[in-house]
Write an enzyme that holds these catalytic residues in place. Structure first.
Site, PDB file in Angstrom:
ATOM      1  CB  SER A  10      22.570 -45.806-101.757  1.00 55.57           C
ATOM      2  OG  SER A  10      22.612 -46.209-103.099  1.00 55.57           O
ATOM      3  CG  HIS A  23      19.403 -42.027-105.223  1.00 57.10           C
ATOM      4  ND1 HIS A  23      19.493 -43.071-106.107  1.00 57.10           N
ATOM      5  CD2 HIS A  23      20.573 -42.013-104.535  1.00 57.10           C
ATOM      6  CE1 HIS A  23      20.669 -43.671-105.957  1.00 57.10           C
ATOM      7  NE2 HIS A  23      21.333 -43.054-105.008  1.00 57.10           N
ATOM      8  CG  ASP A  30      24.969 -51.538-106.427  1.00 59.28           C
ATOM      9  OD1 ASP A  30      26.188 -51.423-106.469  1.00 59.28           O
ATOM     10  OD2 ASP A  30      24.216 -50.532-106.302  1.00 59.28           O
ATOM     11  CD  GLU A  34      20.247 -43.150-109.808  1.00 61.66           C
ATOM     12  OE1 GLU A  34      19.448 -43.976-110.312  1.00 61.66           O
ATOM     13  OE2 GLU A  34      21.296 -43.488-109.230  1.00 61.66           O
ATOM     14  CE  LYS A  63      21.518 -49.164-111.091  1.00 61.85           C
ATOM     15  NZ  LYS A  63      20.780 -49.218-109.840  1.00 61.85           N
ATOM     16  CD  GLU A  72      21.068 -52.402-108.544  1.00 64.32           C
ATOM     17  OE1 GLU A  72      20.588 -52.200-109.688  1.00 64.32           O
ATOM     18  OE2 GLU A  72      21.819 -51.582-107.986  1.00 64.32           O
ATOM     19  CG  ASP A  87      19.149 -50.453-106.733  1.00 68.23           C
ATOM     20  OD1 ASP A  87      19.166 -51.307-105.818  1.00 68.23           O
ATOM     21  OD2 ASP A  87      20.072 -49.634-106.932  1.00 68.23           O
ATOM     22  CG  HIS A 129      23.710 -44.075-113.434  1.00 66.62           C
ATOM     23  ND1 HIS A 129      22.747 -43.100-113.407  1.00 66.62           N
ATOM     24  CD2 HIS A 129      23.141 -45.148-112.778  1.00 66.62           C
ATOM     25  CE1 HIS A 129      21.676 -43.538-112.776  1.00 66.62           C
ATOM     26  NE2 HIS A 129      21.885 -44.773-112.402  1.00 66.62           N
ATOM     27  CE  LYS A 172      26.177 -48.420-108.673  1.00 69.11           C
ATOM     28  NZ  LYS A 172      25.641 -48.448-107.290  1.00 69.11           N
ATOM     29  CD  GLU A 175      18.492 -47.009-108.657  1.00 70.96           C
ATOM     30  OE1 GLU A 175      18.554 -47.717-109.683  1.00 70.96           O
ATOM     31  OE2 GLU A 175      19.493 -46.595-108.053  1.00 70.96           O
TER      32      GLU A 175
HETATM   33  P1  PGA Z   1      24.480 -44.810-105.818  1.00 68.88           P
HETATM   34  O1  PGA Z   1      23.135 -45.467-106.336  1.00 68.88           O
HETATM   35  O2  PGA Z   1      25.238 -44.346-106.995  1.00 68.88           O
HETATM   36  O3  PGA Z   1      23.990 -43.706-104.921  1.00 68.88           O
HETATM   37  O4  PGA Z   1      25.213 -45.894-105.058  1.00 68.88           O
HETATM   38  C1  PGA Z   1      23.050 -46.259-107.468  1.00 68.88           C
HETATM   39  C2  PGA Z   1      22.702 -47.676-107.124  1.00 68.88           C
HETATM   40  O5  PGA Z   1      22.506 -48.012-105.929  1.00 68.88           O
HETATM   41  O6  PGA Z   1      22.634 -48.503-108.016  1.00 68.88           O
HETATM   42 ZN    ZN Z   2      22.096 -50.232-106.503  1.00 71.61          ZN
END
Ligand code: PGA
Ligand code: ZN
Length: 415
Positions: free
Chosen positions: A42, A158, A316, A207, A392, A289, A244, A369, A341, A167
């Site tokens: 995503s 996911h 994010d 995840e 996270k 998030e 999230d 991650h 990230k 999430e």
């Molecule tokens: P992604 O998801 O690594 O698939 O972007 C993680 C997140 O959205 O925090």
């Molecule tokens: Zn996210």
């Protein structure tokens, strides 16, 4: 001071079976640093470019042989024999060599591989662990073990869209890290038993969280609450929820609506905001998030004005670890925390700049991650060395997730 002697990259597999790049970097004193780069599903549209080959006959177009060649040829010839006084020096050199705003010439995956492998190699050369070296590079005043957000129920991209929310996470009341890990794992294990008892699927998502699927998103809170109680913890006292939403994935820019596929309804931003707030009224949340889409700035600003004093609001896809977007969000008061990230921006230096900027605005940083991960545990060290305070890294399940949690147990023994 560190002089690079040579680079060697290879194509390996990530946790989804998709190719990714691993980089070995050697210094002239013999120290070697190795890192592997994660990958999102995503992904935010404003992220730096992850270079993939696009050759459909090779790993369905997902190969990274071009990025590997960029390290082995272009970056190796430019860097071999060069001395760098700092991480910043190396990263600035590579940015200039790439010359594009989104690292599309060499690939953010190639550049980040070298950036992180250099940090690993310099730590080895200094005879310290990575988190100790990162503390120096970042300029932190202390080490801090992070409080995890355990993603025990997966949805969205996911998990085959079992829920719209990506999430469902639990956060344990602040205590020693091993105790928080234990609580997270006990809740996860009880949740598995509970789902089985209810005749629901215990298959897991990208995840490591369960993904049973519900008729509406809110049902997930009720089931997780039951699991928390079965594990002997009290919701609102020992354990809190974090989400999230990853809402860019179900935002419809044409109609300006949030289209909940599992609930078969489309909500205006105001209706969607009201729904999130109704969950907040019923359940204790510490953090939310991406409640709104990556360019729906107006909704972010309104949500933060209404709830920013009650809950952590994490950007994010909104921020993509990019200082320009972080700056804009600070000015607009669009959120109050940064999801960190490294591969969204593509170098350690830029990541740290974004974290410093967030900190100066009084925000919190959450080191994260990606949904596609490897055995690499660098983010555990980044969380501790920058004293971010939060991480996270999925459910306490699947080796690429537990690798990070277990590394933190090892770090906890020595700090
Ligand atoms: P992604 O998801 O690594 O698939 O972007 C993680 C997140 O959205 O925090
Ligand atoms: Zn996210």
């Amino acid at each position: 001071m560190a002089t690079i002697s040579r680079l060697h990259a290879r194509q390996i597999l990530d946790s989804r079976g998709t190719p990714t790049i691993e980089v070995d970097l050697y210094l002239t004193d013999g120290s070697m640093g190795r890192t592997a780069i994660p990958s999102g599903a995503s992904t935010g549209t404003h992220e730096a470019l992850e270079l993939r080959d696009g050759d459909k006959s090779h790993f369905l177009g997902k190969g990274v042989l071009t990025a590997v060649a960029n390290v082995n040829d272009k970056l190796n010839s430019a860097l071999a024999g060069k001395e760098f006084a700092s991480q910043e020096g190396l990263d600035a050199f590579m940015l200039e060599l790439d010359g594009t705003a989104n690292k599309s010439a060499l690939g953010a995956n190639a550049i980040l591989g070298v950036s992180m492998a250099f940090a690993h190699a310099v730590a080895k050369s200094k005879g310290v662990q990575l988190f100790e070296h990162i503390k120096d590079v970042y300029g932190a005043t202390e080490y801090k073990l992070p409080r995890p957000m355990f993603n025990i129920m997966n949805g969205g991209k996911h998990a085959d869209w079992s829920t719209d929310i990506q999430e469902f996470m639990v956060v344990i009341e602040n205590r020693d890290y091993p105790e928080m890990l234990r609580a997270g794992a006990e809740i996860f294990l009880h949740l598995g038993k509970l789902l089985e008892k209810k005749g629901l699927s215990t298959n897991i998502g990208n995840e490591g969280g369960y993904a049973p699927g519900f008729a509406n998103n809110e049902e997930a809170f009720a089931v997780i609450s039951e699991a928390i109680a079965l594990a002997g913890y009290e919701l609102g006292k020992d354990v809190f929820f974090a989400l999230d939403v990853a809402s860019s994935e179900f935002y419809n820019a044409e109609t300006h609506t949030y289209d909940l596929k599992t609930e078969k309804r489309s909500l205006t931003p105001t209706e969607w905001m009201n729904l999130i707030e109704s969950w907040m009224a019923k359940y204790p949340f510490t953090s939310i998030e991406d409640p709104f889409a990556e360019d729906d700035w107006a909704s972010w600003v309104e949500f933060t004005a209404r709830n920013g004093d009650k809950v952590q609001i994490v950007g994010d896809d909104l921020l993509v670890t990019n200082i320009e977007r972080v700056q804009k969000a600070i000015e607009m008061k669009a959120c109050n925390a940064l999801l960190v990230k490294v591969n969204q921006i593509g170098s350690l230096t830029e990541t740290f700049k974004a974290m410093h900027m967030a900190e100066s605005a009084g925000w919190h940083n959450v080191v994260s991650h990606r949904s596609g991960e490897t055995e690499d545990v660098s983010i555990s060290h980044i969380a501790v060395g920058t004293a971010a305070g939060q991480i996270k890294t999925g459910a306490p399940s699947r080796g690429e997730r537990t690798a990070k949690y277990n590394e933190l147990l090892r770090i906890a023994e020595v700090i």
